[in-house]
Design a protein around this motif. Structure first.
Motif, short mmCIF file in Angstrom:
data_model
loop_
_atom_site.label_atom_id
_atom_site.label_comp_id
_atom_site.label_asym_id
_atom_site.label_seq_id
_atom_site.Cartn_x
_atom_site.Cartn_y
_atom_site.Cartn_z
N GLY A 1 -8.75 5.47 -0.54
CA GLY A 1 -8.17 4.18 -0.93
C GLY A 1 -8.45 3.09 0.09
O GLY A 1 -8.17 1.92 -0.15
N ASP B 1 -8.81 1.46 -10.58
CA ASP B 1 -8.56 0.04 -10.43
C ASP B 1 -8.32 -0.55 -11.82
O ASP B 1 -9.15 -0.38 -12.73
CB ASP B 1 -9.76 -0.63 -9.76
CG ASP B 1 -9.50 -2.09 -9.46
OD1 ASP B 1 -9.53 -2.45 -8.27
OD2 ASP B 1 -9.26 -2.88 -10.41
N ASN C 1 -10.13 -5.40 -1.84
CA ASN C 1 -9.08 -6.26 -2.38
C ASN C 1 -8.61 -7.32 -1.39
O ASN C 1 -8.29 -8.44 -1.76
CB ASN C 1 -7.90 -5.40 -2.85
CG ASN C 1 -8.22 -4.73 -4.18
OD1 ASN C 1 -8.64 -5.39 -5.12
ND2 ASN C 1 -8.05 -3.42 -4.25
N ASN D 1 -11.24 0.54 -1.04
CA ASN D 1 -10.74 -0.33 -2.11
C ASN D 1 -9.74 -1.35 -1.56
O ASN D 1 -9.70 -2.49 -1.98
CB ASN D 1 -10.06 0.50 -3.20
CG ASN D 1 -11.03 1.48 -3.82
OD1 ASN D 1 -11.18 2.59 -3.33
ND2 ASN D 1 -11.73 1.05 -4.86
N LEU D 2 -8.94 -0.90 -0.60
CA LEU D 2 -7.98 -1.82 0.02
C LEU D 2 -8.73 -2.99 0.66
O LEU D 2 -8.39 -4.16 0.47
CB LEU D 2 -7.14 -1.08 1.08
CG LEU D 2 -6.30 -1.97 2.01
CD1 LEU D 2 -5.22 -2.71 1.23
CD2 LEU D 2 -5.65 -1.15 3.14
N GLN E 1 -3.61 -0.61 -8.88
CA GLN E 1 -4.31 0.68 -8.90
C GLN E 1 -3.32 1.76 -9.31
O GLN E 1 -2.12 1.62 -9.11
CB GLN E 1 -4.81 1.04 -7.49
CG GLN E 1 -5.81 0.09 -6.92
CD GLN E 1 -6.14 0.46 -5.48
OE1 GLN E 1 -5.40 1.18 -4.82
NE2 GLN E 1 -7.27 -0.06 -4.99
N PHE F 1 0.86 -1.18 0.00
CA PHE F 1 0.00 0.00 0.00
C PHE F 1 0.89 1.23 0.00
O PHE F 1 1.61 1.48 0.97
CB PHE F 1 -0.90 -0.02 1.24
CG PHE F 1 -1.94 1.08 1.24
CD1 PHE F 1 -3.12 0.95 0.51
CD2 PHE F 1 -1.74 2.25 1.97
CE1 PHE F 1 -4.09 1.95 0.51
CE2 PHE F 1 -2.71 3.25 1.98
CZ PHE F 1 -3.88 3.12 1.24
N LEU G 1 -1.20 -1.18 -4.23
CA LEU G 1 -2.38 -0.33 -4.09
C LEU G 1 -1.90 1.04 -3.62
O LEU G 1 -0.75 1.21 -3.25
CB LEU G 1 -3.35 -0.94 -3.07
CG LEU G 1 -3.69 -2.41 -3.28
CD1 LEU G 1 -4.61 -2.90 -2.17
CD2 LEU G 1 -4.35 -2.63 -4.63
#
Ligand code: GTP
Ligand code: MG
Length: 687
Positions: free
Chosen positions: A260, A176, A267, A263-264, A162, A132, A251
């Motif tokens: 974010g 994404d 995922n 979305n993390l 991403q 990340f 990411l």
């Protein structure tokens, strides 16, 4: 919190260089999942993870925290770890109970030494990973530069999943590369990909798709044949690639702006493996390693990975269930200790809050109060189907300080408090140095010991000072001498009389001291010889140079005289002691000091600097062997020179070096240093 089946649990350790934003990210996840209603900040000391007063004070994480988040039908157990290397034991423990890892990299400073270190731990543990790239809102944040840095320093297997939309004060969200959508703001509002980003998106998607296609021959054939892989194939392929470690998706986001985060979590739920997908390593009866399957129906096996002294519930034992179910009503067997445990209240933990539960299910993490025999690293299981999960291995201590109580009252409570402290932190240990009469606290670094001292005060109300440990110098002599001492006093009634002649000889290093009686013809009556020996031993406790114990000397009593009325044991003791002092003074006394063998492991580039530094420390370098990219340097060095070596080596190698020391032998102290020590001891005595 509801219970989740093993398929819907994700155990995930957050790893990074100190300060990359792990704690902030875990806080953003808790906020995004509505587990908390206010987004705390590390700088304000208000995060869920860094709740300990020491963490609030120093604004760093010190111990691992457990932060379960519920997202889209899954329970994500986040284990937030400290980035500061003194607390690396917490990282090791968290890794052992996780299937996955999120490696947080600062988008402005990129891959640092600490990032490489945690990357290598995660490789060793074969964790499925995401990277990340955090702090995209910061000045100097540079996603593409950071990605290059990651691919160069960590692995080319790390590929963006991403891309960021905007950067620095203009950072808005992420694109994404699989869904081909944009997600902006803290709510991750879905939208179209900005036209300006289209070329990068195409290029990075292509790289990702190609890597996914390499997962198996069928996909590869299709891909090479020019066919598009469909969404399902990409999704499934990426999941397999992440599980095997073939791809580590990158990411991006900002923990502080809460961008974010959602979305993390999507995922994590989609691509990181559930506990079921990894076996657990156990030790079989012959001491070899085997694996067992993770299954809900199997008998219980859980690993204890942390023990704390909680102010309310007392001792709190954190465990991860590998198979079966941990039930508060069933007896539990501690396989590591071979003893039964009575199970107290079970909890699900989030930061400092505890929710009482009756069960902790397969793959999940919980805690239990008030266990008696269980310590960190132990396996709790079903008695009839006992297994021992491979215990957690903790790094050996490399830094020590002497502990002094501040007051008499502190002295009385110090021992008990220290032993509770070491129970909580497996890398802390305590011992008594009988030679220097000091209590020695050992750990991984100065910060760890300082924090431990603060904790002693806060948690147990015991004030202590930490000091550099004393060196156990000794004294000896270098030339043989003879010495005579007559103790004679006439005071009114009956007097005092003792008279001895001694021979003193130096012995080889490590011999200790010897006493030999060669008196013949009753020149000293037999019954007084033990008194002479007592006097000799007493004199040996404090040498004539600097009051250090005397060693490696043989004393032979060969003559003397006595008085039938005035002689007594005490008189011969005084004579023996007096003669030794005279003899030692005449025997060219010297100080000897402990020499340790030191093994230093450093990356090749630092070898010259490390050896240069060792040379300034009176070391004798004895060998150097290359070992997979590192150099292992063997040297002998006076202990006095390496009492703070952990600090020195860290600054020379930016934390890339490691070392071990072991006592080797005693050796004469050079004259100019002896003079300094003697002067110090004299001024100490004067005080
Ligand atoms: N600008 C910006 N600052 C951030 C972001 N995330 C974290 N920070 C700041 O970076 C500092 C360190 O953040 P932490 O969350 O404590 O980092 P950490 O990785 O948990 O640190 P350790 O536990 O000590 O290793 C704090 O001052 C945070 O406010 C971010 O996304 N953007
Ligand atoms: Mg932290």
């Amino acid at each position: 919190m509801q219970q989740y089946g093993v398929k819907n649990i994700r155990n995930l350790v957050f790893l990074s260089h100190a300060g990359a934003g792990k704690t902030s990210l875990s806080e953003a996840m808790l906020f995004a999942t509505k587990a908390i209603t206010r987004l705390g900040k590390v700088d304000d000391g208000t995060t869920t993870s860094d709740y300990d007063p020491a963490e609030v004070k120093h604004q760093i994480s010190i111990s691992l925290s457990l932060l379960p988040c519920e997202w889209q039908g899954k329970k994500i157990n986040v284990l937030d770890t400290p980035g500061y290397t003194d607390f690396v034991a917490e990282v090791g423990a968290a890794i052992r109970v996780s299937e996955g890892a999120v490696i947080v990299v600062c988008g402005a400073s990129g891959v640092e030494v600490g990032t490489e270190q945690v990357w290598s731990y995660s490789e060793e543990a074969e964790l499925s990973r995401f990277i990340f790239v955090n702090k995209m809102d910061r000045e100097n944040a540079d996603f593409y530069g950071t990605v290059e840095d990651i691919q160069k320093k960590l692995s080319p297997r790390c590929l963006p999943l991403q891309l960021p939309i905007g950067a620095q004060q203009d950072f808005q969200g992420v694109v994404d590369l699989l869904t081909m959508k944009s997600y902006t703001g803290s709510d991750a509002d879905e939208g179209e990909i900005p036209a300006a980003l289209q070329p990068q998106v195409e290029a990075f998607r292509e790289k990702l798709v190609e890597a996914v296609a390499e997962v198996d021959d069928e996909l590869l054939e299709k891909y090479l044949g020019g066919e598009e892989l469909n969404a399902e194939e990409l999704d499934d392929g990426l999941r397999r690639a992440v599980a095997s470690g073939g791809i580590v998706p990158i990411l991006v986001g900002s923990a502080l702006q809460n961008i974010g985060t959602k979305n993390l979590m999507d995922n994590i739920g989609n691509y990181l493996p559930s506990p079921e997908e990894r076996d657990a390593a156990i030790v079989n009866d012959s001491g070899e390693q085997e694996t067992i399957e993770i299954s809900e129906d199997a008998p219980l096996a859980a690993l204890v990975f942390k023990t704390t002294a909680d102010p309310y519930v007392g001792r709190l034992t954190y465990f991860r269930v590998f198979r079966g179910v941990f039930d508060s009503n069933s007896p539990v067997w501690n396989a590591s200790k071979g003893e039964a445990e009575r199970i107290g209240q079970l909890f699900i933990i989030r930061g400092k809050t505890q929710e009482a539960v009756s069960q902790v299910t397969t793959g999940d993490i919980g805690a239990v109060a008030k266990l008696n025999v269980t310590g960190t690293g132990d396996t709790l299981c079903h008695r009839d189907k006992a297994v021992t999960i491979v215990p957690i291995s903790f790094p050996a201590a490399r830094f020590s300080k002497a502990v002094y109580p501040k007051t008499k009252a502190d002295l009385d409570k110090m021992g008990a408090a220290l032993s509770r402290l070491t129970e909580e932190e497996p890398t802390l240990s305590i011992r008594r140095d009988t030679e220097t009469n000091e209590t020695i606290l050992s750990g991984l670094g100065e910060t760890q010991l300082d924090v431990a001292a603060e904790k002693m005060q806060r948690k147990f109300g015991v004030g202590i000072d930490l000091a550099i440990p004393r060196v156990a110098y000794r004294e000896t002599m270098t030339v043989p001498t003879k010495a005579e001492y007559k103790h004679k006093k006439q005071t009114g009634g009956h007097g005092q009389y003792g008279h001895v002649l001694l021979e003193l000889e130096p012995l080889p290093r490590g011999s200790g001291h010897q006493f030999v009686d060669k008196v013949v013809g009753g020149r000293i009556p037999r019954n007084y010889i033990p008194a002479v020996e007592k006097g000799v031993n007493e004199a040996f406790q404090e040498g004539v140079l600097a009051r250090y114990p005397v060693t490696d000397v043989r004393v032979t009593v060969y003559d003397g005289s006595y008085h039938p009325v005035d002689s007594s044991e005490i008189c011969f003791k005084i004579a023996g002691s007096g003669a030794v002092k005279k003899g030692l003074s005449a025997g060219q006394p010297v100080l000897i000091e402990p020499i340790v063998s030191i093994t230093v492991r450093v990356p090749e580039d630092y070898t010259g600097d490390v050896i240069g530094d060792l040379n300034t420390k009176r070391a004798q370098v004895q060998g150097m062997n290359p070992e997979d990219g590192s150099n292992v340097i063997e040297a002998q060095v006076p202990q006095a020179e390496v009492l703070s070596y952990a600090i020195d080596l860290k600054s020379i190698t930016q934390g890339r070096g490691s070392f071990t020391v072991q006592f080797s032998h005693h050796q004469e102290v050079p004259l100019h240093i002896t003079q300094k020590i003697v002067a110090e001891r004299q001024s100490e005595k004067a005080q």
